[in-house]
Write a protein that holds these residues in place. Structure first.
Motif, PDB file in Angstrom:
ATOM      1  N   GLY A  67      -1.684 -23.896  27.278  1.00 37.81           N
ATOM      2  CA  GLY A  67      -2.873 -23.198  26.806  1.00 37.81           C
ATOM      3  C   GLY A  67      -3.377 -22.098  27.718  1.00 37.81           C
ATOM      4  O   GLY A  67      -4.299 -21.377  27.349  1.00 37.81           O
ATOM      5  N   GLN A  68      -2.803 -21.945  28.900  1.00 38.03           N
ATOM      6  CA  GLN A  68      -3.216 -20.893  29.830  1.00 38.03           C
ATOM      7  C   GLN A  68      -2.456 -19.603  29.546  1.00 38.03           C
ATOM      8  O   GLN A  68      -1.332 -19.633  29.039  1.00 38.03           O
ATOM      9  N   THR A  69      -3.062 -18.492  29.881  1.00 41.02           N
ATOM     10  CA  THR A  69      -2.376 -17.201  29.836  1.00 41.02           C
ATOM     11  C   THR A  69      -2.361 -16.638  31.250  1.00 41.02           C
ATOM     12  O   THR A  69      -3.241 -16.954  32.062  1.00 41.02           O
ATOM     13  N   TYR A  70      -1.375 -15.828  31.523  1.00 43.70           N
ATOM     14  CA  TYR A  70      -1.177 -15.314  32.879  1.00 43.70           C
ATOM     15  C   TYR A  70      -0.982 -13.802  32.843  1.00 43.70           C
ATOM     16  O   TYR A  70       0.118 -13.321  32.628  1.00 43.70           O
ATOM     17  N   PRO A  71      -2.051 -13.041  33.067  1.00 49.14           N
ATOM     18  CA  PRO A  71      -1.902 -11.592  33.141  1.00 49.14           C
ATOM     19  C   PRO A  71      -1.288 -11.197  34.482  1.00 49.14           C
ATOM     20  O   PRO A  71      -1.410 -11.924  35.472  1.00 49.14           O
ATOM     21  N   GLY A  72      -0.632 -10.060  34.494  1.00 49.42           N
ATOM     22  CA  GLY A  72      -0.037  -9.595  35.737  1.00 49.42           C
ATOM     23  C   GLY A  72       0.595  -8.233  35.585  1.00 49.42           C
ATOM     24  O   GLY A  72       0.257  -7.462  34.684  1.00 49.42           O
ATOM     25  N   PHE A  73       1.540  -7.953  36.468  1.00 55.03           N
ATOM     26  CA  PHE A  73       2.209  -6.656  36.455  1.00 55.03           C
ATOM     27  C   PHE A  73       3.639  -6.820  36.945  1.00 55.03           C
ATOM     28  O   PHE A  73       3.973  -7.769  37.646  1.00 55.03           O
ATOM     29  N   LEU A  74       4.453  -5.904  36.531  1.00 56.83           N
ATOM     30  CA  LEU A  74       5.878  -5.907  36.865  1.00 56.83           C
ATOM     31  C   LEU A  74       6.199  -4.536  37.454  1.00 56.83           C
ATOM     32  O   LEU A  74       5.741  -3.516  36.931  1.00 56.83           O
ATOM     33  N   ILE A  75       6.957  -4.526  38.538  1.00 52.89           N
ATOM     34  CA  ILE A  75       7.396  -3.260  39.144  1.00 52.89           C
ATOM     35  C   ILE A  75       8.915  -3.213  39.076  1.00 52.89           C
ATOM     36  O   ILE A  75       9.597  -4.080  39.633  1.00 52.89           O
ATOM     37  N   TYR A  76       9.434  -2.210  38.391  1.00 52.02           N
ATOM     38  CA  TYR A  76      10.873  -1.973  38.338  1.00 52.02           C
ATOM     39  C   TYR A  76      11.123  -0.796  39.277  1.00 52.02           C
ATOM     40  O   TYR A  76      10.751   0.329  38.978  1.00 52.02           O
ATOM     41  N   HIS A  77      11.686  -1.092  40.451  1.00 55.71           N
ATOM     42  CA  HIS A  77      11.880  -0.083  41.496  1.00 55.71           C
ATOM     43  C   HIS A  77      13.342   0.338  41.552  1.00 55.71           C
ATOM     44  O   HIS A  77      14.208  -0.442  41.940  1.00 55.71           O
ATOM     45  N   LYS A  78      13.573   1.557  41.146  1.00 55.41           N
ATOM     46  CA  LYS A  78      14.909   2.142  41.156  1.00 55.41           C
ATOM     47  C   LYS A  78      15.035   2.957  42.445  1.00 55.41           C
ATOM     48  O   LYS A  78      14.602   4.095  42.514  1.00 55.41           O
ATOM     49  N   GLY A  79      15.579   2.320  43.473  1.00 54.49           N
ATOM     50  CA  GLY A  79      15.666   2.951  44.788  1.00 54.49           C
ATOM     51  C   GLY A  79      17.014   3.577  45.043  1.00 54.49           C
ATOM     52  O   GLY A  79      17.909   3.557  44.202  1.00 54.49           O
ATOM     53  N   SER A  80      17.168   4.103  46.225  1.00 49.84           N
ATOM     54  CA  SER A  80      18.415   4.781  46.577  1.00 49.84           C
ATOM     55  C   SER A  80      19.566   3.809  46.802  1.00 49.84           C
ATOM     56  O   SER A  80      20.719   4.146  46.591  1.00 49.84           O
ATOM     57  N   ALA A  81      19.271   2.554  47.209  1.00 49.65           N
ATOM     58  CA  ALA A  81      20.328   1.585  47.500  1.00 49.65           C
ATOM     59  C   ALA A  81      20.473   0.504  46.426  1.00 49.65           C
ATOM     60  O   ALA A  81      21.437  -0.247  46.445  1.00 49.65           O
TER      61      ALA A  81
END
Length: 159
Positions: A67-81
Motif C-alpha cells: 500500500g505504500q508508494t515510493y517517489p524518487g528519481f533516476l539518473i542515467y549517466h552516459k559518461g566517457s567510460a
C-alpha cells in the motif's frame, strides 16, 4: 596515499549536460528521470528504454510495504567510460535509498570492488543535491505534496 598518487588519479573537471527526460512509473515507485552525459554524447530513445528496463529488474527484489508508494528519481549517466544508472527513492519521509549499476563500455570496471560503497560521481551529486532540496521544500515543510515533488525538476543545464 601520498600526494603524488592522489594527483595521478585526479581527472580534470569537464562539465556534463543534464536534462529532464520525463516521468517513469514502476509501481509502487514513481520516478523523475534525468539524463546526464558528456557534452557531445546525445541521449537516444533507446537509452531511456534501457535505463527503465534495468531499473525495473533491479527494483523487483526490493522489499516494499504493501500500500505504500515510493517517489524518487533516476539518473542515467552516459559518461566517457561507461553508463551508470542511479536509482533513488524516498522512504519514511526523510530517508533516501539508492541502487546503482555501472556498465563500462569496455566491460572492465576499475573500481568494481568499491562499487557497493559508491554514492555517486561529482556530476550525479549535483542532481542529488537538487532532489534533496526539492524533497525538503515539497514534502517536509508544510503539507506533503508528492505531485509537487514530481514536478520539481533541476532545469536542463550543465553541471
Amino acid at each position: 596515499m601520498d600526494r603524488s598518487e592522489n594527483e595521478s588519479n585526479a581527472i580534470r573537471y569537464l562539465p556534463r549536460s543534464v536534462a529532464a527526460l520525463g516521468h517513469w512509473s514502476c509501481p509502487p515507485y514513481s520516478f523523475k528521470v534525468y539524463g546526464l552525459s558528456d557534452l557531445g554524447m546525445a541521449m537516444e530513445v533507446g537509452d531511456l528504454t534501457q535505463a527503465c528496463s534495468l531499473a525495473a529488474a533491479r527494483l523487483e527484489d526490493i522489499q516494499v510495504e504493501q500500500g505504500q508508494t515510493y517517489p524518487g528519481f533516476l539518473i542515467y549517466h552516459k559518461g566517457s567510460a561507461g553508463i551508470t544508472l542511479q536509482v533513488y527513492w524516498w522512504v519514511e519521509g526523510c530517508i533516501l535509498c539508492q541502487d546503482h549499476v555501472r556498465l563500462p563500455y569496455d566491460g572492465e570496471d576499475p573500481i568494481a570492488a568499491l562499487r557497493p560503497h559508491v554514492v555517486g560521481c561529482v556530476w550525479e551529486l549535483a542532481v542529488v543535491n537538487h532532489e534533496k532540496t526539492a524533497w525538503q521544500g515539497t514534502m517536509m515543510f508544510g503539507r506533503p505534496n508528492v505531485a509537487a515533488y514530481l514536478q520539481s525538476w533541476l532545469p536542463d543545464t550543465t553541471v
